[in-house]
Design an enzyme around this catalytic site. Structure first.
Site, mmCIF file in Angstrom:
data_model
loop_
_atom_site.group_PDB
_atom_site.id
_atom_site.type_symbol
_atom_site.label_atom_id
_atom_site.label_comp_id
_atom_site.label_asym_id
_atom_site.label_seq_id
_atom_site.Cartn_x
_atom_site.Cartn_y
_atom_site.Cartn_z
ATOM 1 N N LYS A 52 0.830 -1.196 0.000
ATOM 2 C CA LYS A 52 0.000 0.000 0.000
ATOM 3 C C LYS A 52 0.873 1.257 0.000
ATOM 4 O O LYS A 52 2.092 1.170 0.212
ATOM 5 C CB LYS A 52 -0.957 -0.013 1.189
ATOM 6 C CG LYS A 52 -0.307 -0.035 2.555
ATOM 7 C CD LYS A 52 -1.335 -0.434 3.611
ATOM 8 C CE LYS A 52 -0.709 -0.637 4.941
ATOM 9 N NZ LYS A 52 -0.745 0.489 5.841
ATOM 10 N N ARG A 149 -10.127 0.083 15.126
ATOM 11 C CA ARG A 149 -9.890 0.953 13.979
ATOM 12 C C ARG A 149 -10.738 0.429 12.831
ATOM 13 O O ARG A 149 -11.774 0.981 12.520
ATOM 14 C CB ARG A 149 -8.381 0.890 13.668
ATOM 15 C CG ARG A 149 -7.849 1.886 12.715
ATOM 16 C CD ARG A 149 -6.366 1.719 12.489
ATOM 17 N NE ARG A 149 -6.000 0.467 11.857
ATOM 18 C CZ ARG A 149 -4.831 0.218 11.251
ATOM 19 N NH1 ARG A 149 -3.897 1.157 11.243
ATOM 20 N NH2 ARG A 149 -4.577 -0.932 10.683
ATOM 21 N N TYR A 279 16.754 29.662 8.698
ATOM 22 C CA TYR A 279 15.588 30.380 9.219
ATOM 23 C C TYR A 279 15.588 30.417 10.737
ATOM 24 O O TYR A 279 15.917 29.430 11.397
ATOM 25 C CB TYR A 279 14.300 29.683 8.770
ATOM 26 C CG TYR A 279 13.913 29.973 7.343
ATOM 27 C CD1 TYR A 279 13.641 31.266 6.919
ATOM 28 C CD2 TYR A 279 13.801 28.936 6.427
ATOM 29 C CE1 TYR A 279 13.269 31.522 5.605
ATOM 30 C CE2 TYR A 279 13.426 29.182 5.121
ATOM 31 C CZ TYR A 279 13.165 30.481 4.708
ATOM 32 O OH TYR A 279 12.805 30.725 3.427
ATOM 33 N N MET A 327 12.356 24.392 3.006
ATOM 34 C CA MET A 327 11.520 23.694 2.035
ATOM 35 C C MET A 327 12.342 22.849 1.055
ATOM 36 O O MET A 327 12.012 21.698 0.777
ATOM 37 C CB MET A 327 10.665 24.698 1.254
ATOM 38 C CG MET A 327 9.674 24.023 0.313
ATOM 39 S SD MET A 327 8.703 25.185 -0.665
ATOM 40 C CE MET A 327 7.623 25.869 0.562
HETATM 41 C C1 LIG Z 1 -3.917 -4.523 8.194
HETATM 42 C C2 LIG Z 1 -2.464 -4.400 7.959
HETATM 43 N N1 LIG Z 1 -1.728 -5.507 7.717
HETATM 44 C C3 LIG Z 1 -0.393 -5.443 7.511
HETATM 45 C C4 LIG Z 1 0.265 -4.229 7.523
HETATM 46 C C5 LIG Z 1 1.760 -4.185 7.334
HETATM 47 O O1 LIG Z 1 2.354 -3.757 8.517
HETATM 48 P P1 LIG Z 1 3.942 -3.588 8.624
HETATM 49 O O2 LIG Z 1 4.305 -2.565 7.623
HETATM 50 O O3 LIG Z 1 4.152 -3.150 10.025
HETATM 51 O O4 LIG Z 1 4.535 -4.908 8.320
HETATM 52 C C6 LIG Z 1 -0.447 -3.062 7.768
HETATM 53 C C7 LIG Z 1 0.262 -1.768 7.803
HETATM 54 O O5 LIG Z 1 -0.152 -0.772 8.260
HETATM 55 C C8 LIG Z 1 -1.845 -3.153 7.980
HETATM 56 O O6 LIG Z 1 -2.571 -2.044 8.215
#
Ligand SMILES: Cc1ncc(COP(=O)(O)O)c(C=O)c1O
Length: 383
Positions: A52, A149, A279, A327
């Site tokens: 992701k 969550r 800055y 920046m």
């Molecule tokens: C539901 C779920 N599974 C697996 C993962 C992978 O986690 P990690 O990057 O800590 O291995 C995530 C990451 O946020 C997640 O939200």
């Protein structure tokens, strides 16, 4: 090669010249090696890959096919759009979409052969309705064991368990999963509590392969492995045996460095005792100093919290970040180097000299945020 500007001066900056101000080098071979390490740790349990957020910022389009070649046949993404983009790149793989099946997403999930992670009775109902008209659809069932969550809360789990024949009509559960909240803290009692709740949930649901652990959870113990583990951040080089956001401490990282962040020196400046840098004049030099200004800043994703806290490495020698990260620029005190760098020289901000974990710790954040923020930096890939 320099590219001459119309005025006849060398135009070294810009996409047409050889001058790349900053660069994120992604070591695809290291990512594949890290995946294979997980296969070894997981033993007979399958290993999925979480890609992701564009492969944690490293480029899912490059990373996922390499992982598929290394034997990965199951990928997790967060968003529907990520799944759609990934589908043609790993045509034979299962792609699980963590956001699940909002009713408006159902047609696209089906069209692109994506499997939703169903997080609520409402999502199950939407997917079931589609499954009943199409002869059955695969799905992942996500139960919440304490993260609070996403995933079926305990009351919805009880309803699903009691009415599973009706609620899961047209749905073929290919995985039941949950997610650990404190897996990077092996002694945290929350891990055992979630494990116990997960086992209870599995006993209530139809038999299906199960998955609880991500990068850190896999390292807790085989009790947490079940049928599939799903690492993300460790594949990209984070140390799964250390709490997130804590840099190198003792034992070496089992994972290989997969992302190397470098930037070029733009200018050198000799300044006198008492002068300040950057800055808000947050850093005053206590001796005549040499300051190198490099072409990287918070717009590239480098945290501003590295101001006066970060480090860089020049030919393996560490130098401190002084003054505020701005920046597009970071200033380094290179006074102690016998050979100060020259404009155009390359400086490492993260990689073999400075680990991802150390950068995260210095910035007061975690490895995930460091990687996923580096959006402006051009990436190059090493096979
Ligand atoms: C539901 C779920 N599974 C697996 C993962 C992978 O986690 P990690 O990057 O800590 O291995 C995530 C990451 O946020 C997640 O939200």
């Amino acid at each position: 090669m320099d590219v001459a500007s119309p005025a006849g001066h060398p135009a070294r900056m810009g996409s047409e010249g050889d001058f790349q101000a900053a660069r994120l080098t992604v070591r695809l071979n290291a990512i594949a090696a890290n995946y294979r390490s997980y296969r070894r740790v997981a033993g007979s349990c399958a290993v999925a890959a979480v890609v992701k957020a564009d492969g944690y910022g490293l480029g899912a389009a490059k990373v996922a096919p390499v992982l598929a070649q290394a034997g990965c046949d199951t990928f997790f993404v967060a968003r529907l759009e990520e799944g759609i983009a990934l589908r043609p790149l790993v045509p034979a793989a299962r792609i699980f979409v963590l956001d699940g099946a909002m009713p408006s997403a159902v047609p696209a999930l089906i069209r692109h052969a994506l499997t939703p992670v169903l997080n609520s009775l409402a999502q199950i109902a939407a997917w079931s309705a589609a499954g009943m008209t199409s002869g059955g659809l695969d799905a992942v069932l996500h139960v919440d064991t304490g993260m609070n969550r996403l995933g079926l809360p305990q009351d919805e789990l009880a309803i699903l368990a009691a009415e599973q024949g009706k609620r899961l009509a047209g749905v073929n559960p290919v995985l039941v999963m949950s997610h650990l909240a404190c897996a990077d803290e092996p002694d945290n009692a929350m891990n055992r509590m979630q494990l116990s709740r997960f086992r209870q949930a599995l006993a209530m649901l139809p038999p299906a392969p199960a998955s609880l652990a991500a990068s850190h959870g896999t390292m807790l113990s085989p009790d947490y492995h079940f049928d599939l583990v799903r690492p993300g951040v460790a594949l990209y080089g984070a140390d799964p045996q250390r709490p997130e956001g804590l840099g190198d401490k003792s034992a070496p990282n089992l994972m290989q460095t997969a992302a190397v962040l470098t930037a070029r020196v733009l200018q050198l400046r000799r300044i006198d005792l008492g002068e300040s840098v950057g800055y808000a004049a947050t850093f005053h030099v206590k001796r005549p100093s040499m300051i190198a200004t490099i072409a990287l800043g918070y717009a590239d994703g480098t945290p501003r919290t590295l101001s006066n806290r970060g480090v860089a490495a020049i030919d393996g020698v560490r130098v401190p970040v002084v003054g505020r990260v701005s920046m597009d620029l970071i200033t380094l005190d290179v006074s102690d180097l016998p050979n100060p760098p020259q404009p155009g020289d390359t400086v490492e901000l993260m990689g073999d000299s400075i680990s991802l974990g150390e950068v995260a710790e210095r910035a007061g954040t975690n490895e995930y945020e460091i990687l996923t923020r580096l959006r402006r930096v051009p990436k190059t890939y090493e096979a």
